[in-house]
Write a protein that holds these residues in place. Structure first.
Motif, PDB file in Angstrom:
ATOM      1  N   CYS A  83       0.834  -1.201   0.000  1.00 49.88           N
ATOM      2  CA  CYS A  83       0.000   0.000   0.000  1.00 49.88           C
ATOM      3  C   CYS A  83       0.874   1.259   0.000  1.00 49.88           C
ATOM      4  O   CYS A  83       1.783   1.374   0.822  1.00 49.88           O
ATOM      5  CB  CYS A  83      -0.922   0.001   1.219  1.00 49.88           C
ATOM      6  SG  CYS A  83      -1.907   1.493   1.333  1.00 49.88           S
ATOM      7  N   CYS A  85      -0.906   4.286  -0.340  1.00 51.91           N
ATOM      8  CA  CYS A  85      -1.924   5.316  -0.148  1.00 51.91           C
ATOM      9  C   CYS A  85      -1.489   6.223   1.021  1.00 51.91           C
ATOM     10  O   CYS A  85      -0.471   5.948   1.672  1.00 51.91           O
ATOM     11  CB  CYS A  85      -3.259   4.651   0.123  1.00 51.91           C
ATOM     12  SG  CYS A  85      -4.617   5.422  -0.751  1.00 51.91           S
ATOM     13  N   SER A  87      -1.850   7.170   4.343  1.00 53.20           N
ATOM     14  CA  SER A  87      -1.293   6.825   5.666  1.00 53.20           C
ATOM     15  C   SER A  87      -0.023   5.995   5.516  1.00 53.20           C
ATOM     16  O   SER A  87       0.968   6.210   6.220  1.00 53.20           O
ATOM     17  CB  SER A  87      -2.314   6.035   6.493  1.00 53.20           C
ATOM     18  OG  SER A  87      -3.443   6.811   6.685  1.00 53.20           O
ATOM     19  N   CYS A  88      -0.052   5.019   4.602  1.00 56.48           N
ATOM     20  CA  CYS A  88       1.128   4.171   4.412  1.00 56.48           C
ATOM     21  C   CYS A  88       2.268   4.983   3.803  1.00 56.48           C
ATOM     22  O   CYS A  88       3.432   4.799   4.154  1.00 56.48           O
ATOM     23  CB  CYS A  88       0.777   2.973   3.536  1.00 56.48           C
ATOM     24  SG  CYS A  88      -0.255   1.765   4.414  1.00 56.48           S
ATOM     25  N   CYS A 124      -5.425   1.950  -0.670  1.00 60.98           N
ATOM     26  CA  CYS A 124      -5.670   1.654   0.748  1.00 60.98           C
ATOM     27  C   CYS A 124      -6.220   0.247   0.986  1.00 60.98           C
ATOM     28  O   CYS A 124      -7.175  -0.189   0.361  1.00 60.98           O
ATOM     29  CB  CYS A 124      -6.640   2.690   1.303  1.00 60.98           C
ATOM     30  SG  CYS A 124      -6.947   2.464   3.059  1.00 60.98           S
ATOM     31  N   LEU A 125      -5.589  -0.449   1.915  1.00 56.21           N
ATOM     32  CA  LEU A 125      -6.008  -1.804   2.265  1.00 56.21           C
ATOM     33  C   LEU A 125      -6.999  -1.793   3.431  1.00 56.21           C
ATOM     34  O   LEU A 125      -7.376  -2.843   3.941  1.00 56.21           O
ATOM     35  CB  LEU A 125      -4.774  -2.655   2.626  1.00 56.21           C
ATOM     36  CG  LEU A 125      -3.827  -2.973   1.467  1.00 56.21           C
ATOM     37  CD1 LEU A 125      -2.503  -3.519   1.983  1.00 56.21           C
ATOM     38  CD2 LEU A 125      -4.458  -3.967   0.500  1.00 56.21           C
ATOM     39  N   GLY A 126      -7.378  -0.597   3.842  1.00 55.02           N
ATOM     40  CA  GLY A 126      -8.378  -0.492   4.906  1.00 55.02           C
ATOM     41  C   GLY A 126      -7.824  -0.798   6.289  1.00 55.02           C
ATOM     42  O   GLY A 126      -8.570  -1.190   7.183  1.00 55.02           O
ATOM     43  N   ALA A 127      -6.523  -0.656   6.453  1.00 52.27           N
ATOM     44  CA  ALA A 127      -5.919  -0.912   7.764  1.00 52.27           C
ATOM     45  C   ALA A 127      -4.891   0.175   8.044  1.00 52.27           C
ATOM     46  O   ALA A 127      -3.760  -0.095   8.452  1.00 52.27           O
ATOM     47  CB  ALA A 127      -5.276  -2.289   7.770  1.00 52.27           C
ATOM     48  N   CYS A 128      -5.298   1.431   7.824  1.00 52.10           N
ATOM     49  CA  CYS A 128      -4.374   2.569   7.869  1.00 52.10           C
ATOM     50  C   CYS A 128      -3.685   2.711   9.226  1.00 52.10           C
ATOM     51  O   CYS A 128      -2.556   3.177   9.298  1.00 52.10           O
ATOM     52  CB  CYS A 128      -5.103   3.858   7.525  1.00 52.10           C
ATOM     53  SG  CYS A 128      -6.209   3.688   6.134  1.00 52.10           S
TER      54      CYS A 128
HETATM   55  S1  FES Z   1      -3.361   3.907   3.560  1.00 51.40           S
HETATM   56 FE1  FES Z   1      -2.398   1.962   3.627  1.00 51.40          FE
HETATM   57  S2  FES Z   1      -3.885   0.736   4.577  1.00 51.40           S
HETATM   58 FE2  FES Z   1      -4.891   2.629   4.381  1.00 51.40          FE
END
Ligand code: FES
Length: 178
Positions: A83, A85, A87-88, A124-128
């Motif tokens: 990921c 996205c 947060s990652c 996003c994997l939904g685990a930010c």
């Molecule tokens: S931004 Fe990586 S899991 Fe949401």
């Protein structure tokens, strides 16, 4: 290669279709059946799904293309979804991605020569809260990645060990006294 469903799979698909007033909503589960069987949903597999459901090929193609979880070509034994996205990204997602690319000698979207690993750069994997995150073959989540952890995961996978998700320790909240 000629792709076909077995009689049992066709019966399973009929059961899925019967849940909905029309065939379109069955596209996702039937693509899963196809991917589990063939390991991917390349264009000829998408055509099989469209034929089986009586839907336009363009519709099935559009659905398959939209989701990175559907593999549009043959993949490695382990598909590593990294990921990048927000947060990652903030927590070093790109560093992890590039480290993994250098380590395996491939770029994202590519598969190693031994067909062991494919890297995908994903949204996003939904685990930010667990960033930076990686998912292995639409299943296991690997969280709070570091270069050392990547080394450990790759070493483990080469030796047949799937890593385990390591949840954060639950914050201990003192119960309120009445
Ligand atoms: S931004 Fe990586 S899991 Fe949401």
């Amino acid at each position: 290669m000629k792709y076909e469903f077995t009689e049992d799979e066709l019966k399973q698909i009929e059961v899925i279709k019967a849940r909905y007033p029309e065939a379109r909503p069955a596209t996702l589960p039937v693509l899963w059946i196809a991917q589990n069987k063939f390991g991917h949903v390349e264009p000829d597999v998408q055509k099989l799904v469209a034929r089986t459901l009586g839907l336009p090929e363009a519709h099935v193609h559009g659905v398959a293309e939209f989701y990175t979880q559907y593999y549009k070509k043959e993949q490695g034994k382990f598909v590593l979804d990294v990921c990048t996205c927000l947060s990652c990204q903030i927590c070093g997602g790109y560093d992890i991605l590039h480290y993994l690319e250098d380590k395996l000698g491939i770029k994202h979207g590519e598969t190693t020569k031994d067909k062991m690993f494919t890297i995908q750069q994903v949204e996003c994997l939904g685990a930010c809260g667990y960033a930076p995150m990686m998912q292995i073959t639409n299943g296991v989540y690997v969280n709070h990645l570091t270069r050392e952890k990547v080394d450990k995961v790759i070493h483990g996978l080469k030796n047949g060990e799937m890593p385990e998700f390591e949840p954060m320790e639950m914050r201990k909240v003192k119960p309120q006294e009445n």
